[in-house]
Scaffold this motif. Sequence first.
Motif, PDB file in Angstrom:
ATOM      1  N   ALA A  98      -9.976   1.077  -1.001  1.00 26.19           N
ATOM      2  CA  ALA A  98      -9.217  -0.199  -0.970  1.00 26.19           C
ATOM      3  C   ALA A  98     -10.198  -1.231  -0.648  1.00 26.19           C
ATOM      4  N   LEU A 121      -6.734   6.245   3.380  1.00 23.01           N
ATOM      5  CA  LEU A 121      -7.161   5.123   2.490  1.00 23.01           C
ATOM      6  C   LEU A 121      -8.417   4.437   3.501  1.00 23.01           C
ATOM      7  N   ILE A 134     -10.487   0.970   3.585  1.00 21.33           N
ATOM      8  CA  ILE A 134     -10.844  -0.224   3.130  1.00 21.33           C
ATOM      9  C   ILE A 134     -12.010  -1.078   3.448  1.00 21.33           C
ATOM     10  N   LEU A 168       0.753  -1.225   0.010  1.00 22.65           N
ATOM     11  CA  LEU A 168      -0.128   0.008   0.166  1.00 22.65           C
ATOM     12  C   LEU A 168       0.835   1.103  -0.020  1.00 22.65           C
ATOM     13  N   VAL A 225      -5.699  -1.652  -4.129  1.00 26.27           N
ATOM     14  CA  VAL A 225      -5.843  -0.280  -3.638  1.00 26.27           C
ATOM     15  C   VAL A 225      -6.325   0.357  -5.008  1.00 26.27           C
TER      16      VAL A 225
END
Length: 791
Positions: free
Chosen positions: A467, A332, A334, A323, A484
Amino acid sequence: MAPKIEAILEFHDIVDQLKNLTTSSIGKKRCETMRFSADPAVIEQRQQETEEAFRLLVERSAPPLSGARPVAKSAHYASRGGVLHISELLEIGDSLRGVSRMRKYMAEADESVEDPYPSIRAMVSALWTQGDLRERIEATIESEDSIYDDASPKLKTIRRSLARKKDQVRDKLQAILNSQDLQESLQDSLVTMREGRYVVPVRHDARNKVKGLVHDMSASGQTVYIEPMAIVEANNEIRQLELEERDEIQRILEELSQEVGQYPEAFAENERLFGQLDFIFAKAKLSSDQNAVRPKLSEKRITKLINARHPLIDRHKVVPLNLELGGDNQGLIITGPNTGGKTVSLKTLGLMVLMTQYGLHIPADRGTTVGIYNGVYADIGDEQSIEQSLSTFSGHMVHIVDILKAVDENSLVLFDELGAGTDPTEGAALALSIIEHLMAKGVSFMATTHYTQLKLYALTREGVQNASMEFDVETLTPTYRLHVGVPGKSNAFEISSRLGLPKEILDGAEDFLEGEDIAFEDVLTTLEAERSRLEKREAELVQLTGEYRREMAEAKKTANRLNAEKDQILQRARDEARRIVKSAKEDADLAVSEIRDIREQLRKEDAQTLQQAQDLLREGGKKYRDKDEGIVLKRAAKPAKALKPGDEVYAESLGVSATVLEGPDNKGEVLVQAGLMKMTLPAASLIRSEPQAKAEKKVNTSKVRQKKQKNAKVEFNIRGKTFEEAEPILEKALDDGYLASLDRIRIIHGKGTGMLRKKVKEYLRHHPLVKKQEDAEPAEGGSGVTIAYLR
């Protein structure tokens, strides 16, 4: 940074691994005091130390850290007038010896112009040692509870007297035990001791038959231990000598303690440095165990993990994480199904940052970059608190509030299931607001979620990326791989269908979904399929590119090799031609020189031979005129016998040296050559010539032997040395002793750990000049001295 983050990320398990890799208690203590740093210079120095130690482990093996002993407290106690115990002094001696070993270890390491180990070499150079104190301790302390007889002349005298007195007492007691009058009165024919005095065991009913002092009685009452009157005085003398021995030992310990007490600060600094070295090499060992690398550091808080592996998961099962966070990608988000590895990804990122800023290498591939953060904060796991009457949601909110108060633009925040535990609509709204707050403050973050709203936010908000954790719907198992750029699906319908939920229920559930939700999930499905197709295509291209590059590299390597071989062949041919020409010229010059030398030598020999012939003729003519007879060859006093061609002889009658050409004939005459003249002489007139070199050799050998006898030593002291240091001393001692015609030499090696003694014995056992070896008499050093008898 609050210590709670270390507990959340289980960093204490990493510290435990480090402690297990240290070799000393002070090294373990140093592991417990390691602290997080946000200073780039400090982090760089820590990483450099770990790198240097790792190189030394690979190139030089583990260092001799036997000097890592906790001696500072003992030295401080001695500085205040305290008397140290034998074991404490032994530990101080070991510490000082450890300094010498570490310096030798570093001296043998690479010391090129650009030193590859500057940090560790500086620490080792800063270690303090006092050679005289170390030698004094080694010559005094034998083990943890005893000192050598030679620690002082007085102690040696006392112990000899004590040994003789004990022998006398035992002899007297043995005589008493062997007495016929007492055989029936004794419980056992053994000499024993009670309260430090020699006694004999006597049956209780016969105790009046032995005159003496009762010292003890057996538990059954059947045996009485009596000190016979005949040895009371001797026992008193033994006791007096033991007190004198104790006082002398105490005096010796006081002297050594006073000397140690002069350097409390030096011993404290040594302990600190040894603890640091043990800690640094433990970090290097952990790096080796984890197949870790030194990460690049980014003061701009850009983190790029390449195949990073969670250090607490089995290396054979862990799935690498890739990442990028920071720069254009501040955050980010997820998404994906439960048990898909989202939490592990959060913890992996957090641990990589913590390990880096603690000075540890990280389990990842080379090229990995880790940002430097002022603090790492995380809300991971169940924050429910029954004691504080907090629900899971409330527990998380309390922790999140604390985090939001502490963070700044240089912080890293990790959120697990942000906004979960309450109404989905409100939870999603709170999560979005919290993330937007972090974005406004410039905080780097990574969050996991199931909320669709957060997926849409990441698609539209600049600086935030989606992601997803990969999930295999066919096998209903997560792959734990992070992708990602693409949001993930919860896959609730697919999983439920695979698990057997009826179709009519699934259709009913879809009816409750809003059209926008269905459309978004369809888009995600399409994106997932396209991503899989592109990944396969990318993998094929990577493979083809790799094969093409390998073939190009191989072709280039072959061309370079051929060119190099061609150049080498041409160069070898040129060198060979030059060598041949040079050799031929040298041979020609040498031949001309030799011809000139031979010509000159022949001229000299011709002239010498001619002169000898003239002298012989003149002498012979004179004798013939005076006596009217020929040259008279008298019989030699010790004629040479069994002459053969090549023997060197001397004709006393003629006064010349010659070489035998032919042995004696039937008339006893020998053909010889003197210079260029050949003649026949009676064998009885010749004597053998002794070569001058041989005579000189005899004289020289005699002179060497006389010199060695004059300067010969019979005793050699190698105590305190390693066998490598002692070996040349032993070799010279044996050679000198042999040349001086000594029958034996004494080698003083001490007792100590016994290692030096063992190696000396083994060395002497195989030496060609040593006939036998044995320990010295107890009074002359015992097993601390070896007598070597020479051949």
